[in-house]
Design a protein around this motif. Structure first.
Motif, PDB file in Angstrom:
ATOM      1  N   VAL A 146      41.433  41.908  38.373  1.00 35.73           N
ATOM      2  CA  VAL A 146      40.553  42.374  37.284  1.00 35.73           C
ATOM      3  C   VAL A 146      41.269  43.420  36.435  1.00 35.73           C
ATOM      4  N   ARG A 147      42.033  44.296  37.103  1.00 34.53           N
ATOM      5  CA  ARG A 147      42.744  45.338  36.355  1.00 34.53           C
ATOM      6  C   ARG A 147      43.756  44.698  35.382  1.00 34.53           C
ATOM      7  N   ALA A 148      44.290  43.567  35.793  1.00 36.41           N
ATOM      8  CA  ALA A 148      45.276  42.887  34.937  1.00 36.41           C
ATOM      9  C   ALA A 148      44.601  42.062  33.839  1.00 36.41           C
ATOM     10  N   GLY A 149      43.254  42.180  33.712  1.00 36.40           N
ATOM     11  CA  GLY A 149      42.548  41.478  32.638  1.00 36.40           C
ATOM     12  C   GLY A 149      41.889  40.184  33.102  1.00 36.40           C
ATOM     13  N   GLY A 150      41.976  39.893  34.388  1.00 32.53           N
ATOM     14  CA  GLY A 150      41.400  38.660  34.917  1.00 32.53           C
ATOM     15  C   GLY A 150      39.905  38.785  35.182  1.00 32.53           C
ATOM     16  N   ARG A 151      39.311  37.701  35.719  1.00 32.56           N
ATOM     17  CA  ARG A 151      37.867  37.651  36.000  1.00 32.56           C
ATOM     18  C   ARG A 151      37.640  37.178  37.436  1.00 32.56           C
ATOM     19  N   VAL A 152      36.510  37.619  38.004  1.00 31.77           N
ATOM     20  CA  VAL A 152      36.164  37.192  39.371  1.00 31.77           C
ATOM     21  C   VAL A 152      34.688  36.833  39.415  1.00 31.77           C
ATOM     22  N   ARG A 153      34.378  35.690  40.023  1.00 34.64           N
ATOM     23  CA  ARG A 153      32.963  35.381  40.296  1.00 34.64           C
ATOM     24  C   ARG A 153      32.917  34.895  41.739  1.00 34.64           C
ATOM     25  N   THR A 154      32.041  35.513  42.551  1.00 37.90           N
ATOM     26  CA  THR A 154      32.067  35.227  43.993  1.00 37.90           C
ATOM     27  C   THR A 154      31.366  33.913  44.359  1.00 37.90           C
ATOM     28  N   GLY A 155      30.304  33.552  43.622  1.00 35.02           N
ATOM     29  CA  GLY A 155      29.554  32.346  43.970  1.00 35.02           C
ATOM     30  C   GLY A 155      28.667  32.546  45.193  1.00 35.02           C
ATOM     31  N   ILE A 156      28.623  33.777  45.687  1.00 36.33           N
ATOM     32  CA  ILE A 156      27.778  34.078  46.863  1.00 36.33           C
ATOM     33  C   ILE A 156      27.430  35.570  46.787  1.00 36.33           C
TER      34      ILE A 156
END
Ligand SMILES: [Fe+2]
Ligand SMILES: [Fe+2]
Length: 464
Positions: free
Chosen positions: A17-27
């Motif tokens: 995320v710090r590098a500009g990416g995205r995260v979605r856990t799905g749970i």
């Protein structure tokens, strides 16, 4: 199935995320306290959110690809899921034994206290039943010795644990034994309030006295400046008064006493005599001249502040009503509202405490003091009540200190299958946005009963 869900180290997600990416856990992600840290559908692109999740205790985060979970780089390109990602190691086994033993320990503690409480309660119930039958059969005679003995035994139990009264049975399903239960509940709740009131009142007066120099006193007398509003024997008599406060009802016509609807004005006038004429008649007949007992009988429906409506006896200046009679009235209202009656269901204690506080706050300085003792005694979140949290979960109050809670549902209101960790709502959890959701109306004890997990239900059955 759980084991096949890939988990990623929180530090690695923070890096993405710090590098500009995205995260979605799905749970949905919870910590060990059952606190919701991250919702399954939220696409995280703010590193602060990820850092907060780490701060609240998450070390390894599952990513469920099939539920739209995933990882994306700063260009929106999907990153391969674990296995392909370096530095991903299997989550170390959590210490489930620790979690289970903590909750089991607390549950055992409740079970043990409830066991003792149930015996004390049954004994007290038998005692008050006998007194009421005796009054009805003899036209007003009672045996005082077993009453005093029963109250002393209840006081011994209450002295063991600050929350002890909450382990005594609360009847939410039936109103059959209301008068017996009510006498015991008013006695125990009132006793705890009186103890708190007396302690804090004495502390204030003593701190004042200790700052007043008196040169006429010897050194040892100076050191003895300790004031006590009510002495232990007074407190015991007051508790007996609480136990006996409604005995006059035994002399009221049964049709009126058990009427399911509201009383007519004429019936209400008759009902009022249970505390004044009938109550006093009873005490006189049995030569019980203790002023604590008679004041409680006469004034437990009196006005707590000047001109409070529908109070009796009327016309009394509120400053002339003794504080212990005011305590009896608060305990009486609290118990009546949180119990099932023939004309209404039991209400959730959390809402009742708030209603009583709001009704009487700011009316009179001494009443305010008593009110604080009341809230401290039953707790803003009384043990045994169910409260809603801001994350959507419902939790059972184990201890009003904190409060200490046991989550009973997930964020969607589904009953949790396993035993979660006990959670304490402290400043830290509040800073993280988890607190009691006061916008939601308190859940009724009957509804709460339906959602409690089996293991908890077995332990507290009848305690709500
Ligand atoms: Fe009463
Ligand atoms: Fe009462």
């Amino acid at each position: 199935m759980q084991a096949s869900v890939p988990k990623i180290a929180i530090d690695q997600l923070i890096d993405i995320v710090r590098a500009g990416g995205r995260v979605r856990t799905g749970i949905d992600i919870f910590n060990k306290q059952g606190q919701l840290l991250l919702e399954k559908d939220v696409l995280v692109f703010d590193v602060k959110i990820m850092e907060n999740v780490k701060r609240l205790g998450a070390e390894w985060i599952p990513i469920v690809n099939g539920n739209a979970g995933g990882l994306w780089d700063k260009d929106g390109k999907q990153i391969g899921l674990p296995g392909a990602i370096p530095k991903v190691v299997e989550r170390p086994q959590p210490p489930p034994k620790m979690q289970v033993s903590e909750i089991d320990h607390k549950i055992n503690e409740i079970r043990e206290l409830k066991g003792i409480a149930a015996k004390k309660y049954e004994h007290a119930k038998g005692c008050i039943k006998e007194a009421l039958v005796s009054i009805q059969e003899s036209g007003g005679e009672i045996d005082y010795a077993p009453i005093a003995e029963t109250v002393t035994s209840l006081l011994d139990f209450l002295a063991k644990n600050d929350n002890a009264f909450s382990y005594l049975t609360r009847e939410i399903f039936s109103s059959d034994d209301y008068l017996y239960n009510h006498s015991i509940n008013v006695c125990t709740i009132g006793t705890v309030i009186m103890k708190k009131f007396n302690e804090s009142f004495n502390t204030v007066v003593n701190s004042f006295l200790n700052n007043v120099p008196n040169n006429n006193l010897s050194e040892s007398q100076q050191n003895e400046k300790s004031f006590s509003y009510f002495l232990p024997d007074d407190l015991r008599d007051i508790s007996i008064g609480f136990f006996m406060h409604d005995l006059g009802k035994a002399l009221i016509d049964k049709e009126i006493l058990h009427k399911p609807g509201s009383l007519t004005e004429a019936e209400f006038e008759i009902m009022k005599t249970h505390s004044t004429e009938k109550g006093l008649e009873l005490l006189e007949k049995n030569r019980l001249s203790n002023p604590y007992i008679s004041n409680i009988s006469v004034y437990h429906h009196a006005n707590l502040y000047q001109d409070e409506p529908r109070c009796y006896p009327s016309g009394k200046n509120h400053t002339a009503i003794p504080p212990y009679a005011k305590v009896c009235k608060l305990a009486d209202i609290y118990d009546a509202m949180t119990s099932k009656r023939c004309y209404k269901e039991a209400l959730n204690p959390v809402g009742v405490v708030t209603d009583i506080f709001q009704k009487y706050a700011g009316k009179d300085p001494l009443l305010q003091y008593i009110l604080h003792s009341f809230v401290k005694s039953v707790g803003i979140y009384p043990p045994g009540s169910i409260i809603a949290l801001t994350n959507g979960q419902l939790a059972y109050v184990l201890d009003s200190q904190g409060p200490t809670l046991l989550p009973v549902t997930d964020v969607h209101g589904e009953t949790l299958k396993g035993k979660p960790d006990i959670m304490v709502l402290d400043k830290e959890s509040e800073a993280a946005g988890l607190k009691v959701d006061r916008r939601k109306p308190p859940i009724s004890p009957l509804d709460a009963y339906k959602i409690l997990p089996e293991y908890l239900l077995k332990t507290i059955q009848g305690a709500l």
